[in-house]
Enzyme design. Structure first.
Site, PDB file in Angstrom:
ATOM      1  CG  HIS A  44       0.377  -7.216  -0.673  1.00  0.00           C
ATOM      2  ND1 HIS A  44       0.005  -7.662  -1.816  1.00  0.00           N
ATOM      3  CD2 HIS A  44       1.588  -7.127  -0.280  1.00  0.00           C
ATOM      4  CE1 HIS A  44       1.409  -8.017  -2.654  1.00  0.00           C
ATOM      5  NE2 HIS A  44       2.105  -7.596  -1.565  1.00  0.00           N
ATOM      6  CG  ASP A  69       7.886  -4.129   3.538  1.00  0.00           C
ATOM      7  OD1 ASP A  69       8.925  -4.677   3.275  1.00  0.00           O
ATOM      8  OD2 ASP A  69       7.094  -3.469   2.628  1.00  0.00           O
TER       9      ASP A  69
HETATM   10  N1  ACO Z   1      -3.586   1.471   6.739  1.00  0.00           N
HETATM   11  C1  ACO Z   1      -5.022   1.908   6.731  1.00  0.00           C
HETATM   12  N2  ACO Z   1      -5.838   2.069   5.638  1.00  0.00           N
HETATM   13  C2  ACO Z   1      -5.269   1.316   4.668  1.00  0.00           C
HETATM   14  C3  ACO Z   1      -4.087   0.517   4.508  1.00  0.00           C
HETATM   15  C4  ACO Z   1      -3.320   0.865   5.675  1.00  0.00           C
HETATM   16  N3  ACO Z   1      -1.900   0.426   5.819  1.00  0.00           N
HETATM   17  N4  ACO Z   1      -3.849   0.175   3.583  1.00  0.00           N
HETATM   18  C5  ACO Z   1      -5.003   0.319   2.755  1.00  0.00           C
HETATM   19  N5  ACO Z   1      -6.016   1.042   3.435  1.00  0.00           N
HETATM   20  C6  ACO Z   1      -7.121   1.479   2.928  1.00  0.00           C
HETATM   21  C7  ACO Z   1      -7.117   2.594   1.898  1.00  0.00           C
HETATM   22  O1  ACO Z   1      -7.257   3.791   2.468  1.00  0.00           O
HETATM   23  C8  ACO Z   1      -8.279   2.481   1.144  1.00  0.00           C
HETATM   24  O2  ACO Z   1      -9.532   2.772   1.667  1.00  0.00           O
HETATM   25  P1  ACO Z   1     -10.658   3.310   0.952  1.00  0.00           P
HETATM   26  O3  ACO Z   1     -11.323   1.889   0.153  1.00  0.00           O
HETATM   27  O4  ACO Z   1     -11.786   3.853   2.117  1.00  0.00           O
HETATM   28  O5  ACO Z   1     -10.306   4.341  -0.154  1.00  0.00           O
HETATM   29  C9  ACO Z   1      -8.546   0.626   1.085  1.00  0.00           C
HETATM   30  O6  ACO Z   1      -7.812   0.347   2.316  1.00  0.00           O
HETATM   31  C10 ACO Z   1      -7.650   0.078  -0.146  1.00  0.00           C
HETATM   32  O7  ACO Z   1      -6.355   0.573  -0.306  1.00  0.00           O
HETATM   33  P2  ACO Z   1      -5.581   1.013  -1.494  1.00  0.00           P
HETATM   34  O8  ACO Z   1      -4.442   1.901  -0.887  1.00  0.00           O
HETATM   35  O9  ACO Z   1      -6.509   1.654  -2.473  1.00  0.00           O
HETATM   36  O10 ACO Z   1      -5.140  -0.255  -1.833  1.00  0.00           O
HETATM   37  P3  ACO Z   1      -3.695  -0.496  -2.792  1.00  0.00           P
HETATM   38  O11 ACO Z   1      -4.077  -1.995  -3.418  1.00  0.00           O
HETATM   39  O12 ACO Z   1      -3.519   0.219  -3.573  1.00  0.00           O
HETATM   40  O13 ACO Z   1      -2.761  -0.454  -1.836  1.00  0.00           O
HETATM   41  C11 ACO Z   1      -0.777  -0.706  -0.343  1.00  0.00           C
HETATM   42  C12 ACO Z   1      -1.668  -1.375  -1.378  1.00  0.00           C
HETATM   43  C13 ACO Z   1      -0.195   0.588  -1.235  1.00  0.00           C
HETATM   44  C14 ACO Z   1       0.070  -1.552   0.014  1.00  0.00           C
HETATM   45  C15 ACO Z   1      -1.544  -0.110   0.662  1.00  0.00           C
HETATM   46  O14 ACO Z   1      -2.115  -1.023   1.631  1.00  0.00           O
HETATM   47  C16 ACO Z   1      -0.643   0.577   1.672  1.00  0.00           C
HETATM   48  O15 ACO Z   1      -0.162   1.955   1.391  1.00  0.00           O
HETATM   49  N6  ACO Z   1      -0.248   0.027   2.759  1.00  0.00           N
HETATM   50  C17 ACO Z   1       0.702   0.759   3.404  1.00  0.00           C
HETATM   51  C18 ACO Z   1       2.457   0.668   2.864  1.00  0.00           C
HETATM   52  C19 ACO Z   1       2.899  -0.767   2.804  1.00  0.00           C
HETATM   53  O16 ACO Z   1       2.922  -1.286   3.726  1.00  0.00           O
HETATM   54  N7  ACO Z   1       3.448  -1.159   1.768  1.00  0.00           N
HETATM   55  C20 ACO Z   1       4.178  -2.354   1.316  1.00  0.00           C
HETATM   56  C21 ACO Z   1       3.454  -3.160   0.634  1.00  0.00           C
HETATM   57  S1  ACO Z   1       4.267  -4.872   0.473  1.00  0.00           S
HETATM   58  C22 ACO Z   1       5.469  -4.747  -0.645  1.00  0.00           C
HETATM   59  O17 ACO Z   1       5.617  -3.699  -1.339  1.00  0.00           O
HETATM   60  C23 ACO Z   1       6.835  -5.264  -0.364  1.00  0.00           C
END
Ligand code: ACO
Length: 383
Positions: free
Chosen positions: A263, A319
């Site tokens: 998140h 979610d």
């Molecule tokens: N699984 C594995 N790795 C992950 C995940 C995940 N679900 N989420 C983030 N990471 C990793 C990223 O690859 C990144 O790694 P790095 O530092 O080596 O590049 C690091 O964690 C940071 O992630 P970002 O995507 O840069 O963080 P951001 O704040 O942009 O993302 C997000 C948040 C988009 C929710 C992300 O965690 C994700 O894509 N999760 C899966 C989709 C999801 O569940 N979305 C629902 C969010 S809640 C809502 O909207 C109601």
């Protein structure tokens, strides 16, 4: 680029305004709606009670609650022309695209469509909150060739949703689960869809347009679409015994994401996921099929114990376990995100009204990185 310019990519930590609606404490994993803890609201409040809280900044008396419940139920009927239009849509349409299009069409029949006065916005908010629930319950029926069911005026929204979905007297445990889901999903600070809804409102566009923008934004798999994607992932895993090899192959070796984990704001356990985990487990055990909960929970446990996830503070978000709650209630997987949208209506409309009351046009900026002052080349001379 000049050295003073700071680019807030993804608008991280950009504060656009003040709001009285919710406090999202990402460091401690706490969520408060207008003063009240999400755990208490999910346990005790009717969805309409939370709607009242968000729209009025205080809890209703019993008379006020009954009046709002009745207003929402009475306004939940979708105009026949809109329902007829939805019945013409291709049956294989994405349910979020159906909802986005239908909300846009609702504006054409709404007597207050172009009036953004506080009174008209409040009336539209009540109507649309009910109508989006009706549309969400109608689409799974329509695409199977069944007739949509009209809302009942004596029901609350959670009851009406289950009734309109199945055309049977709603069962109390299912209604309670839907009500808690709706309460937990209805408001969450300046998330992408709420921000976009407020940005649309800031141009003095109307409430229907703002909700269309918000629905379109929620559709994405990085936002509301993650509940559907999480369930597809659990179904792909298929058996508890497959969880560890799947995690190893797809995530550790394949570098894939676990949908429903991570998140932008929560760097602790999402408090909504904690409540939903408990609900999901109880519902799944009571249904006699705990398999999907067990798959979800063992995958979450692997992630929670893994260095990569620990270092990045990645926890299940709202979610993740909501997918199990909705699946156990018998909802089709691609309907999960419309259920999120119908629940978010109170929050979105509250933000639209807050934005309208103290508006400033939103107009951020970008740093231009293209060329300048190129000599004009006539069409015939271009290669
Ligand atoms: N699984 C594995 N790795 C992950 C995940 C995940 N679900 N989420 C983030 N990471 C990793 C990223 O690859 C990144 O790694 P790095 O530092 O080596 O590049 C690091 O964690 C940071 O992630 P970002 O995507 O840069 O963080 P951001 O704040 O942009 O993302 C997000 C948040 C988009 C929710 C992300 O965690 C994700 O894509 N999760 C899966 C989709 C999801 O569940 N979305 C629902 C969010 S809640 C809502 O909207 C109601």
């Amino acid at each position: 680029m000049s050295e003073e310019v700071v680019i807030h990519k993804g608008l991280d930590n950009v504060i656009i305004d003040e709001s009285r609606l919710s406090l999202v404490n990402g460091a401690e994993g706490k969520l408060i709606y207008a003063g009240y803890k999400i755990e208490d609201l999910a346990e005790h409040a009717l969805y309409e009670e939370v709607v009242y809280l968000l729209w009025n900044n205080r809890l209703p008396t019993s008379t006020e609650l009954e009046s709002l419940r009745a207003e929402i139920a009475a306004g939940a009927e979708v105009p026949a022309s809109v329902m007829a239009m939805v019945q013409q849509f291709p049956k294989e349409s994405d349910p979020m695209a159906v909802l986005r299009t239908a909300v846009s069409a609702l504006a054409l029949y709404d007597p207050d469509a172009n009036d953004s006065s506080p009174e008209a916005n409040r009336r539209k908010a009540a109507r649309m909150t009910g109508q989006v629930t009706t549309l969400t319950a109608a689409w799974p029926r329509i695409r199977k060739g069944l007739a949509p069911v009209a809302p009942r005026k004596d029901f609350n929204l959670a009851q009406n949703f289950m009734y309109m979905l199945n055309e049977t007297e709603p069962e109390v445990n299912a209604v309670n689960a839907v009500n808690a889901f709706m309460v937990l999903l209805t408001e969450h600070g300046m998330n992408a869809s709420t921000f976009v809804g407020r940005a649309t409102t800031s141009t003095k566009s109307d409430m229907h347009s703002a909700i269309v923008s918000a629905v379109g934004t929620l559709k994405g798999p990085l936002h509301g679409g993650a509940n559907t994607e999480a369930m597809r992932m659990f179904l792909e895993i298929g058996e508890v015994a497959n969880v560890a090899p799947w995690f190893d192959q797809k995530v550790k070796k394949g570098g894939g994401k676990i949908m429903g984990i991570g998140h932008r704001v929560y760097k602790a356990y999402d408090p909504r996921a904690a409540v939903l985990r408990d609900r999901a487990e109880k519902l799944a055990r009571a249904s006699g099929n705990g398999k999907w909960f067990d798959i979800a929970d063992s995958l979450a446990n692997l992630a929670l114990a893994d260095e990569y996830f620990i270092e990045r503070k990645l926890y299940p978000n709202v979610d993740y376990y909501s997918a199990i709650v909705l699946y156990t209630l018998g909802l089709e997987v691609d309907m999960f995100t419309p259920l999120f949208a119908m629940s978010r209506m109170a929050g979105w409309t509250a933000h639209i009204m807050e934005q309208t009351a103290n508006n400033r046009l939103m107009r951020p900026d970008v740093v231009y990185t293209g060329a300048v002052d190129l000599p004009w080349v006539a069409l015939a001379d271009r290669k």
